[in-house]
Design a protein around this motif. Structure first.
Motif, PDB file in Angstrom:
ATOM      1  N   ALA B 207      -8.368  -3.402  -1.347  1.00 55.84           N
ATOM      2  CA  ALA B 207      -9.744  -3.835  -1.168  1.00 55.84           C
ATOM      3  C   ALA B 207     -10.241  -4.538  -2.419  1.00 55.84           C
ATOM      4  O   ALA B 207     -10.911  -5.574  -2.345  1.00 55.84           O
ATOM      5  CB  ALA B 207     -10.633  -2.638  -0.842  1.00 55.84           C
ATOM      6  N   GLN B 208      -9.857  -3.982  -3.570  1.00 52.36           N
ATOM      7  CA  GLN B 208     -10.282  -4.603  -4.822  1.00 52.36           C
ATOM      8  C   GLN B 208      -9.615  -5.948  -5.029  1.00 52.36           C
ATOM      9  O   GLN B 208     -10.254  -6.940  -5.345  1.00 52.36           O
ATOM     10  CB  GLN B 208      -9.930  -3.680  -5.985  1.00 52.36           C
ATOM     11  CG  GLN B 208     -11.164  -2.974  -6.517  1.00 52.36           C
ATOM     12  CD  GLN B 208     -10.791  -1.917  -7.518  1.00 52.36           C
ATOM     13  OE1 GLN B 208      -9.681  -1.922  -8.042  1.00 52.36           O
ATOM     14  NE2 GLN B 208     -11.710  -1.020  -7.792  1.00 52.36           N
ATOM     15  N   LEU B 209      -8.299  -5.943  -4.794  1.00 54.05           N
ATOM     16  CA  LEU B 209      -7.504  -7.158  -4.999  1.00 54.05           C
ATOM     17  C   LEU B 209      -8.003  -8.301  -4.124  1.00 54.05           C
ATOM     18  O   LEU B 209      -8.126  -9.439  -4.569  1.00 54.05           O
ATOM     19  CB  LEU B 209      -6.034  -6.849  -4.672  1.00 54.05           C
ATOM     20  CG  LEU B 209      -5.035  -7.981  -4.850  1.00 54.05           C
ATOM     21  CD1 LEU B 209      -4.687  -8.130  -6.325  1.00 54.05           C
ATOM     22  CD2 LEU B 209      -3.763  -7.690  -4.061  1.00 54.05           C
ATOM     23  N   SER B 210      -8.306  -8.003  -2.871  1.00 55.21           N
ATOM     24  CA  SER B 210      -8.701  -9.056  -1.943  1.00 55.21           C
ATOM     25  C   SER B 210     -10.209  -9.202  -1.860  1.00 55.21           C
ATOM     26  O   SER B 210     -10.709  -9.996  -1.076  1.00 55.21           O
ATOM     27  CB  SER B 210      -8.160  -8.771  -0.546  1.00 55.21           C
ATOM     28  OG  SER B 210      -6.854  -8.329  -0.602  1.00 55.21           O
ATOM     29  N   ASN B 211     -10.915  -8.391  -2.630  1.00 56.17           N
ATOM     30  CA  ASN B 211     -12.366  -8.475  -2.670  1.00 56.17           C
ATOM     31  C   ASN B 211     -13.005  -8.225  -1.299  1.00 56.17           C
ATOM     32  O   ASN B 211     -13.818  -9.019  -0.823  1.00 56.17           O
ATOM     33  CB  ASN B 211     -12.778  -9.831  -3.233  1.00 56.17           C
ATOM     34  CG  ASN B 211     -14.197  -9.828  -3.724  1.00 56.17           C
ATOM     35  OD1 ASN B 211     -14.773  -8.754  -3.949  1.00 56.17           O
ATOM     36  ND2 ASN B 211     -14.777 -10.998  -3.884  1.00 56.17           N
ATOM     37  N   ILE B 212     -12.593  -7.151  -0.631  1.00 50.81           N
ATOM     38  CA  ILE B 212     -13.247  -6.765   0.618  1.00 50.81           C
ATOM     39  C   ILE B 212     -13.708  -5.313   0.502  1.00 50.81           C
ATOM     40  O   ILE B 212     -13.208  -4.566  -0.339  1.00 50.81           O
ATOM     41  CB  ILE B 212     -12.334  -6.961   1.862  1.00 50.81           C
ATOM     42  CG1 ILE B 212     -10.979  -6.300   1.664  1.00 50.81           C
ATOM     43  CG2 ILE B 212     -12.167  -8.412   2.200  1.00 50.81           C
ATOM     44  CD1 ILE B 212     -10.046  -6.493   2.833  1.00 50.81           C
ATOM     45  N   THR B 213     -14.652  -4.927   1.359  1.00 46.77           N
ATOM     46  CA  THR B 213     -15.222  -3.583   1.270  1.00 46.77           C
ATOM     47  C   THR B 213     -14.262  -2.554   1.848  1.00 46.77           C
ATOM     48  O   THR B 213     -13.669  -2.784   2.900  1.00 46.77           O
ATOM     49  CB  THR B 213     -16.508  -3.507   2.110  1.00 46.77           C
ATOM     50  OG1 THR B 213     -17.084  -4.795   2.172  1.00 46.77           O
ATOM     51  CG2 THR B 213     -17.486  -2.513   1.547  1.00 46.77           C
ATOM     52  N   LEU B 214     -14.130  -1.411   1.185  1.00 45.46           N
ATOM     53  CA  LEU B 214     -13.380  -0.303   1.757  1.00 45.46           C
ATOM     54  C   LEU B 214     -14.375   0.539   2.548  1.00 45.46           C
ATOM     55  O   LEU B 214     -15.296   1.123   1.982  1.00 45.46           O
ATOM     56  CB  LEU B 214     -12.716   0.524   0.657  1.00 45.46           C
ATOM     57  CG  LEU B 214     -11.860   1.701   1.138  1.00 45.46           C
ATOM     58  CD1 LEU B 214     -10.616   1.194   1.853  1.00 45.46           C
ATOM     59  CD2 LEU B 214     -11.456   2.594  -0.014  1.00 45.46           C
ATOM     60  N   LEU B 215     -14.214   0.567   3.876  1.00 48.65           N
ATOM     61  CA  LEU B 215     -15.179   1.274   4.719  1.00 48.65           C
ATOM     62  C   LEU B 215     -14.983   2.779   4.689  1.00 48.65           C
ATOM     63  O   LEU B 215     -15.886   3.547   4.972  1.00 48.65           O
ATOM     64  CB  LEU B 215     -15.095   0.774   6.165  1.00 48.65           C
ATOM     65  CG  LEU B 215     -15.537  -0.661   6.435  1.00 48.65           C
ATOM     66  CD1 LEU B 215     -15.201  -1.062   7.851  1.00 48.65           C
ATOM     67  CD2 LEU B 215     -17.029  -0.816   6.192  1.00 48.65           C
ATOM     68  N   GLY B 216     -13.768   3.215   4.390  1.00 48.17           N
ATOM     69  CA  GLY B 216     -13.512   4.650   4.338  1.00 48.17           C
ATOM     70  C   GLY B 216     -12.029   4.961   4.373  1.00 48.17           C
ATOM     71  O   GLY B 216     -11.211   4.114   4.736  1.00 48.17           O
ATOM     72  N   SER B 217     -11.669   6.193   3.957  1.00 50.85           N
ATOM     73  CA  SER B 217     -10.276   6.646   4.005  1.00 50.85           C
ATOM     74  C   SER B 217     -10.180   7.837   4.938  1.00 50.85           C
ATOM     75  O   SER B 217     -10.870   8.834   4.743  1.00 50.85           O
ATOM     76  CB  SER B 217      -9.805   7.075   2.621  1.00 50.85           C
ATOM     77  OG  SER B 217      -9.727   5.969   1.770  1.00 50.85           O
ATOM     78  N   LEU B 218      -9.318   7.718   5.948  1.00 46.63           N
ATOM     79  CA  LEU B 218      -9.151   8.799   6.906  1.00 46.63           C
ATOM     80  C   LEU B 218      -7.908   9.596   6.569  1.00 46.63           C
ATOM     81  O   LEU B 218      -6.825   9.030   6.423  1.00 46.63           O
ATOM     82  CB  LEU B 218      -8.998   8.225   8.318  1.00 46.63           C
ATOM     83  CG  LEU B 218     -10.216   7.534   8.929  1.00 46.63           C
ATOM     84  CD1 LEU B 218      -9.782   6.604  10.044  1.00 46.63           C
ATOM     85  CD2 LEU B 218     -11.186   8.575   9.452  1.00 46.63           C
ATOM     86  N   PRO B 219      -8.018  10.924   6.439  1.00 44.60           N
ATOM     87  CA  PRO B 219      -6.813  11.728   6.194  1.00 44.60           C
ATOM     88  C   PRO B 219      -5.999  11.881   7.486  1.00 44.60           C
ATOM     89  O   PRO B 219      -6.502  11.574   8.569  1.00 44.60           O
ATOM     90  CB  PRO B 219      -7.385  13.070   5.751  1.00 44.60           C
ATOM     91  CG  PRO B 219      -8.735  13.138   6.373  1.00 44.60           C
ATOM     92  CD  PRO B 219      -9.236  11.732   6.519  1.00 44.60           C
ATOM     93  N   ILE B 220      -4.757  12.349   7.365  1.00 42.21           N
ATOM     94  CA  ILE B 220      -3.982  12.661   8.574  1.00 42.21           C
ATOM     95  C   ILE B 220      -4.508  13.993   9.088  1.00 42.21           C
ATOM     96  O   ILE B 220      -4.477  14.997   8.384  1.00 42.21           O
ATOM     97  CB  ILE B 220      -2.489  12.811   8.274  1.00 42.21           C
ATOM     98  CG1 ILE B 220      -1.927  11.532   7.688  1.00 42.21           C
ATOM     99  CG2 ILE B 220      -1.716  13.196   9.534  1.00 42.21           C
ATOM    100  CD1 ILE B 220      -0.457  11.611   7.326  1.00 42.21           C
ATOM    101  N   ASP B 221      -5.040  13.991  10.283  1.00 45.58           N
ATOM    102  CA  ASP B 221      -5.536  15.232  10.858  1.00 45.58           C
ATOM    103  C   ASP B 221      -5.010  15.328  12.291  1.00 45.58           C
ATOM    104  O   ASP B 221      -5.496  14.629  13.169  1.00 45.58           O
ATOM    105  CB  ASP B 221      -7.077  15.222  10.841  1.00 45.58           C
ATOM    106  CG  ASP B 221      -7.650  16.570  11.248  1.00 45.58           C
ATOM    107  OD1 ASP B 221      -6.922  17.350  11.898  1.00 45.58           O
ATOM    108  OD2 ASP B 221      -8.814  16.833  10.922  1.00 45.58           O
ATOM    109  N   PRO B 222      -3.985  16.175  12.517  1.00 44.60           N
ATOM    110  CA  PRO B 222      -3.398  16.235  13.859  1.00 44.60           C
ATOM    111  C   PRO B 222      -4.443  16.534  14.940  1.00 44.60           C
ATOM    112  O   PRO B 222      -4.253  16.188  16.099  1.00 44.60           O
ATOM    113  CB  PRO B 222      -2.377  17.367  13.750  1.00 44.60           C
ATOM    114  CG  PRO B 222      -2.036  17.446  12.305  1.00 44.60           C
ATOM    115  CD  PRO B 222      -3.291  17.066  11.582  1.00 44.60           C
TER     116      PRO B 222
END
Lengths: 318, 255
Positions: B207-222
């Motif tokens: 996101a930083q490299l391409s200059n776009i917003t990181l909307l969120g990080s989803l964990p692995i949740d079965p």
């Protein structure tokens, strides 16, 4: 009088047949690499098929790595298999051909991301990872990792034809072909061009959850429709072993019995499962040789079994 | 047909199996929970996952005077779904089509489905940058498309393909709404130690490299994978995933 429509083998669905008036003109023909030949006559198969046959004559086993689903580890499994096959016997030559045009991963997974391909009188020279392991991918032809290949089918087909007929592999024991997800242009082209080249068969990769199996069943249907011999199914990411407490848990729960049950239902051989080991995924991500780095990983043990099984299957072919 | 749709959002990823369909369905369900009327279009022709993920397998699409009638998840008709999965007789059947045939199917999906009045239409795509994607872009050129949400997993191998997808968006002039990093960590159910199976932080770096917003990080949740048609934000509202889906939905509804 009833006319019998003559259809060549391995044609797309609804192929009108080469002799028909509709040859090259029906809707199913658009995008087929044979379309021009069919519509403009004299009728005959694609000359590429003969070129591929000639080029791959010195390759003993030609194996397609398929999966209907993306991200199940086709490229990782291809890399694992090729590295393990290469490490088994130094006298055997192994090669990997990456026919995923839009998302080539082999250069990274095999740790040769910055290499380039050279042209010689006898064709394109592949990139050597090891003395007996070479690889060819469109990734080597791109100038930057940001470059996207925004191609429609016919252009991808031309590239695959070149890969199959113009790479100077030398004498090979195994050629593993890594494919993109799906059942479309790349797959049809590979199968068409390999039709005379004595394809050994396909290895199908899946993960345990139903949403992946759903697509993989379609891939098995594809293999049957195009009469590709299925060497077996490998279940990847089957269990996760916590590096902290060593307990096993399911990351992608096999809520419908996993790959083994699917294999029983559809009557295809099951080659084995590979667990998820963060150490191995990291090695693959960084392109390092996991056989040297983590020789005690449970992945290696499972892999040995799968390889033994696969070699047996390949030998049965002769 | 798309004049009655207020917002169109594409869900893209260069890489397969990163969770495009899961993110698309959960995002659609989150928006429904917030009271919007939502449509979900699955243009993945060779591997349609939406019918299974919403437990709609076996439903049929009907033809009406004004076009194809999508499948609705309930009687309130707040979520309309269209996928090639509804047109296949058997779930094991493969769609073995070359590009041009896929192109005309996608075109039909975009022009012949009568969605009715919708607040949001979410389009789930197959991996890659090829026929399906080019067709969607070309057909949306004259219609206002809000932009694309790009899904990735944290490891390099995935990031590499996603960078290609970002280039694709830039070349075709689609605005990028933001990046969602999926499968960013797995919490061991027995010792609660969080392991980064597919490494960590790749999405943020990208996101930083391409200059776009990181909307969120989803964990692995079965648990999320097992929801099958139910909204994560409603069923397990305290989970980290529910929080992230709420944030994503808020971010796109502000635009």
């Amino acid at each position: 009088m009833t006319s019998v429509i003559q259809k060549p083998e391995n044609t797309p669905e609804h192929c009108p047949g080469t002799e028909s008036d509709q040859a090259g003109k029906a809707s199913a023909c658009s995008g087929c690499p044979n379309q021009q030949i069919c519509s403009s006559g004299p009728k005959g198969p694609d000359p590429g098929i003969a070129l591929v046959k000639e080029r791959l004559e010195s390759v003993k086993n030609k194996i397609l790595i398929l999966s209907g689903k993306g991200g199940v580890g086709k490229s990782t499994v291809t890399a694992l298999l090729s590295r393990a096959l290469a490490a088994r016997d130094n006298d055997q030559n192994i090669a990997v051909l990456d026919i995923d045009i839009c998302g080539p991963s082999q250069p990274r997974v095999l740790g040769v991301a910055d290499e380039q391909v050279h042209q010689s009188g006898s064709g394109w020279s592949p990139v050597y990872v090891d003395d007996n392991l070479s690889v060819m991918s469109i990734g080597f032809l791109l100038s930057s990792p940001d470059d996207a290949i925004i191609w429609r089918g016919p252009k991808k087909n031309g590239m695959i034809r070149q890969f199959l007929s113009e790479v100077d592999w030398g004498k090979l024991d195994y050629l593993l072909m890594d494919t993109p997800p799906g059942t479309s242009d790349e797959h049809l082209s590979a199968v068409t061009y390999l039709s005379q080249a004595n394809l050994t068969g396909a290895v199908i990769v899946t993960t345990p959850q139903e949403v992946a199996l759903l697509d993989v069943r379609k891939e098995i249907d594809f293999c049957r429709k195009t009469s590709i011999n299925i060497l077996g199914v490998i279940e990847n990411m089957s269990k996760f072993i916590c590096p902290c407490c060593q307990k096993e848990s399911e990351v992608f729960p096999a809520n419908t019995g996993g790959a083994e049950r699917m294999c029983n239902e559809l009557n295809v051989p099951f080659l084995g499962s590979l667990p998820l080991d963060p150490k191995v995924t990291r090695c693959c991500d960084e392109g390092r040789n996991f056989i040297e780095e983590v020789p005690d990983s449970p992945v290696i043990k499972s892999l040995d079994k799968i390889i033994a099984e696969l070699i047996k299957k390949c030998q049965n072919n002769f | 047909m798309l004049e009655t749709v207020n917002h169109i959002i594409l869900v893209l990823s260069g890489k397969g199996g990163v969770g495009k369909s899961t993110v698309s369905t959960q995002l659609a369900l989150t928006l429904v929970e917030k009271g919007y009327k939502v449509g979900l279009l699955d243009v993945d022709l060779c591997g349609p996952s939406i019918p299974y993920l919403l437990q709609l397998e076996g439903n049929d699409v009907h033809q009406s005077d004004s076009g194809w009638v999508p499948v609705y998840t309930d009687e309130k008709q707040n979520l309309a779904v269209m996928s090639i999965g509804f047109l296949l007789n058997n779930r094991n059947n493969a769609v073995v089509w070359r590009g041009p045939k896929k192109t005309s199917m996608v075109k039909q999906f975009l022009t012949d489905v009568c969605w009715g009045k919708l607040d949001y239409l979410i389009i789930d795509t197959p991996p890659g940058t090829s026929d399906e994607h080019i067709t969607v872009m070309e057909n949306l050129k004259n219609i206002k498309c809000d932009g694309a949400i790009i899904v990735t997993t944290p490891q390099q191998v995935s990031i590499e393909d996603v960078r290609k997808e970002i280039t694709f968006c830039k070349k075709t002039g689609i605005p990028i709404l933001g990046l969602v990093e999926n499968m960013s960590g797995f919490v061991c159910p027995s010792c609660t130690e969080c392991t980064n199976i597919f490494s960590k932080g790749g999405g943020e770096a990208l996101a930083q490299l391409s200059n776009i917003t990181l909307l969120g990080s989803l964990p692995i949740d079965p648990r999320v994978g097992g929801l099958l048609g139910k909204a994560c934000v409603k069923e397990i509202p305290d989970s980290p995933s529910a929080k992230v889906f709420n944030e994503i939905a808020n971010a796109i509804t502000v635009v």
